[in-house]
Design a protein around this motif. Structure first.
Motif, PDB file in Angstrom:
ATOM      1  N   HIS A  16       0.882  -1.262  -0.073  1.00 19.68           N
ATOM      2  CA  HIS A  16       0.023  -0.054  -0.060  1.00 19.68           C
ATOM      3  C   HIS A  16       0.983   1.336   0.114  1.00 19.68           C
ATOM      4  CE1 HIS A  16      -2.891  -3.019   1.079  1.00 19.68           C
ATOM      5  NE2 HIS A  16      -4.067  -2.019   0.880  1.00 19.68           N
ATOM      6  N   LEU A  17       0.685   2.119  -0.755  1.00 22.67           N
ATOM      7  CA  LEU A  17       0.975   3.459  -1.205  1.00 22.67           C
ATOM      8  C   LEU A  17       0.516   4.379  -0.099  1.00 22.67           C
ATOM      9  CD1 LEU A  17       3.520   5.320  -2.520  1.00 22.67           C
ATOM     10  CD2 LEU A  17       1.507   5.758  -4.316  1.00 22.67           C
ATOM     11  N   CYS A  18       1.534   5.183   0.468  1.00 25.67           N
ATOM     12  CA  CYS A  18       0.993   6.218   1.575  1.00 25.67           C
ATOM     13  C   CYS A  18       0.776   7.539   0.436  1.00 25.67           C
ATOM     14  CB  CYS A  18       1.840   6.833   2.524  1.00 25.67           C
ATOM     15  SG  CYS A  18       1.194   7.979   3.638  1.00 25.67           S
ATOM     16  N   VAL A  19      -0.178   8.044   0.649  1.00 20.62           N
ATOM     17  CA  VAL A  19      -0.568   9.292  -0.156  1.00 20.62           C
ATOM     18  C   VAL A  19      -1.194  10.418   0.501  1.00 20.62           C
ATOM     19  CG1 VAL A  19      -0.728   8.171  -2.517  1.00 20.62           C
ATOM     20  CG2 VAL A  19      -2.779   8.639  -1.248  1.00 20.62           C
ATOM     21  N   ALA A  20      -1.060  11.511   0.345  1.00 20.21           N
ATOM     22  CA  ALA A  20      -1.556  12.518   1.111  1.00 20.21           C
ATOM     23  C   ALA A  20      -2.342  13.415   0.268  1.00 20.21           C
ATOM     24  CB  ALA A  20      -0.329  13.363   1.565  1.00 20.21           C
ATOM     25  N   LYS A  21      -3.492  14.061   1.028  1.00 15.27           N
ATOM     26  CA  LYS A  21      -4.212  15.071   0.544  1.00 15.27           C
ATOM     27  C   LYS A  21      -4.065  16.284   0.707  1.00 15.27           C
ATOM     28  CE  LYS A  21      -8.970  13.474   0.158  1.00 15.27           C
ATOM     29  NZ  LYS A  21     -10.029  13.214   0.300  1.00 15.27           N
ATOM     30  N   ARG A  22      -3.953  17.341  -0.150  1.00 12.00           N
ATOM     31  CA  ARG A  22      -3.357  18.505  -0.027  1.00 12.00           C
ATOM     32  C   ARG A  22      -4.649  19.311   0.530  1.00 12.00           C
ATOM     33  NH1 ARG A  22       1.042  20.733  -2.122  1.00 12.00           N
ATOM     34  NH2 ARG A  22       0.239  22.882  -2.310  1.00 12.00           N
ATOM     35  N   LEU A  23      -3.982  20.124   1.685  1.00 10.29           N
ATOM     36  CA  LEU A  23      -4.587  21.057   2.691  1.00 10.29           C
ATOM     37  C   LEU A  23      -4.790  22.373   1.926  1.00 10.29           C
ATOM     38  CD1 LEU A  23      -5.918  20.892   5.446  1.00 10.29           C
ATOM     39  CD2 LEU A  23      -3.834  21.468   6.483  1.00 10.29           C
ATOM     40  N   SER A  24      -3.996  22.913   0.975  1.00 11.22           N
ATOM     41  CA  SER A  24      -3.855  24.388   0.625  1.00 11.22           C
ATOM     42  C   SER A  24      -3.897  24.266  -0.982  1.00 11.22           C
ATOM     43  CB  SER A  24      -2.813  24.949   1.352  1.00 11.22           C
ATOM     44  OG  SER A  24      -1.433  24.162   0.859  1.00 11.22           O
ATOM     45  N   GLU A  25      -4.012  25.448  -1.366  1.00  8.48           N
ATOM     46  CA  GLU A  25      -3.836  25.715  -2.780  1.00  8.48           C
ATOM     47  C   GLU A  25      -2.380  25.874  -3.041  1.00  8.48           C
ATOM     48  OE1 GLU A  25      -6.031  25.624  -5.003  1.00  8.48           O
ATOM     49  OE2 GLU A  25      -7.911  25.883  -4.119  1.00  8.48           O
ATOM     50  N   PRO A  26      -1.686  25.764  -4.165  1.00 12.53           N
ATOM     51  CA  PRO A  26      -2.610  25.080  -5.368  1.00 12.53           C
ATOM     52  C   PRO A  26      -3.003  23.573  -5.152  1.00 12.53           C
ATOM     53  CG  PRO A  26      -0.484  25.229  -5.908  1.00 12.53           C
ATOM     54  CD  PRO A  26      -0.466  25.729  -4.629  1.00 12.53           C
ATOM     55  N   PHE A  27      -3.774  23.305  -5.783  1.00 16.63           N
ATOM     56  CA  PHE A  27      -4.399  21.647  -5.802  1.00 16.63           C
ATOM     57  C   PHE A  27      -4.795  21.461  -4.475  1.00 16.63           C
ATOM     58  CE2 PHE A  27      -0.854  22.034  -8.985  1.00 16.63           C
ATOM     59  CZ  PHE A  27      -1.588  22.109 -10.292  1.00 16.63           C
ATOM     60  N   LEU A  28      -5.742  22.140  -3.779  1.00 17.17           N
ATOM     61  CA  LEU A  28      -6.546  21.699  -2.619  1.00 17.17           C
ATOM     62  C   LEU A  28      -7.345  20.634  -2.838  1.00 17.17           C
ATOM     63  CD1 LEU A  28      -7.593  22.563   0.138  1.00 17.17           C
ATOM     64  CD2 LEU A  28      -9.316  23.723  -0.966  1.00 17.17           C
ATOM     65  N   GLY A  29      -7.026  19.617  -1.985  1.00 15.94           N
ATOM     66  CA  GLY A  29      -7.799  18.359  -1.858  1.00 15.94           C
ATOM     67  C   GLY A  29      -7.346  17.170  -3.005  1.00 15.94           C
ATOM     68  N   TYR A  30      -6.325  17.710  -3.800  1.00 16.45           N
ATOM     69  CA  TYR A  30      -5.788  16.653  -4.586  1.00 16.45           C
ATOM     70  C   TYR A  30      -4.621  15.673  -3.986  1.00 16.45           C
ATOM     71  CZ  TYR A  30      -7.553  18.813  -8.986  1.00 16.45           C
ATOM     72  OH  TYR A  30      -8.327  19.090  -9.969  1.00 16.45           O
ATOM     73  N   GLU A  32      -0.924  13.674  -3.489  1.00 17.75           N
ATOM     74  CA  GLU A  32       0.299  13.716  -3.716  1.00 17.75           C
ATOM     75  C   GLU A  32       1.282  12.879  -2.963  1.00 17.75           C
ATOM     76  OE1 GLU A  32       1.972  17.572  -3.355  1.00 17.75           O
ATOM     77  OE2 GLU A  32       1.656  17.671  -1.046  1.00 17.75           O
ATOM     78  N   CYS A  33       2.357  12.644  -3.181  1.00 17.18           N
ATOM     79  CA  CYS A  33       3.200  12.114  -2.266  1.00 17.18           C
ATOM     80  C   CYS A  33       3.894  12.968  -1.364  1.00 17.18           C
ATOM     81  CB  CYS A  33       4.332  10.890  -2.995  1.00 17.18           C
ATOM     82  SG  CYS A  33       3.461   9.604  -3.796  1.00 17.18           S
ATOM     83  N   PRO A  34       4.434  12.743  -0.021  1.00 15.93           N
ATOM     84  CA  PRO A  34       4.990  13.626   0.687  1.00 15.93           C
ATOM     85  C   PRO A  34       6.268  13.907   0.162  1.00 15.93           C
ATOM     86  CG  PRO A  34       3.770  11.848   2.095  1.00 15.93           C
ATOM     87  CD  PRO A  34       4.059  11.434   0.662  1.00 15.93           C
TER      88      PRO A  34
END
Length: 129
Positions: A16-30, A32-34
């Motif tokens: 399982h890959l750890c991915v993170a949901k962005r808290l800020s713009e740009p790309f809020l809610g998208y 990414e990998c840390p």
């Protein structure tokens, strides 16, 4: 233009890959990998350790360097340094709304930040390296 160096942690546990949901713009809610930008006079290894601690509270992990990809976009020129990360303690989101553990077979279904999309197949392969 000066090249900006960025370290990116591809964190795997039990396929399982750890991915993170962005808290800020740009790309809020998208997704990414840390990771993040390398600071002046900072080694890549030190930047990786600092970013993983700052972003996902991870301080005990094994890592190995995978590859560097140079990209140019509207934000500038970037040298992306990818590392495989094997965590030895629990991760907690510090700058994200949440962290998700997604099986490698499903990571292509996520709402990735657009500039990550070319690397999804690479992210999948990392599990097997």
């Amino acid at each position: 233009h000066t090249m900006k160096h960025v370290v990116i942690g591809i964190i795997y546990q039990n396929h399982h890959l750890c991915v993170a949901k962005r808290l800020s713009e740009p790309f809020l809610g998208y997704i990414e990998c840390p990771g993040g930008k390398v600071e002046e006079n900072e080694s890549f290894d030190d930047a990786l350790k600092r970013e993983l601690y700052e972003e996902v509270n991870l301080s005990h992990f094994d890592y190995n360097f995978l590859r560097t990809i140079n990209v140019s976009n509207s934000l500038g020129e970037f040298s992306l340094h990818f590392y495989k990360i094997i965590p030895h303690d629990n991760l907690h989101p510090k700058v994200y709304t949440e962290l998700l553990w997604i099986h490698r077979d499903h990571i292509h279904e996520l709402n990735w930040i657009p500039h990550n999309i070319p690397y999804i197949d690479f992210f999948k392969q990392v599990d097997l390296l």
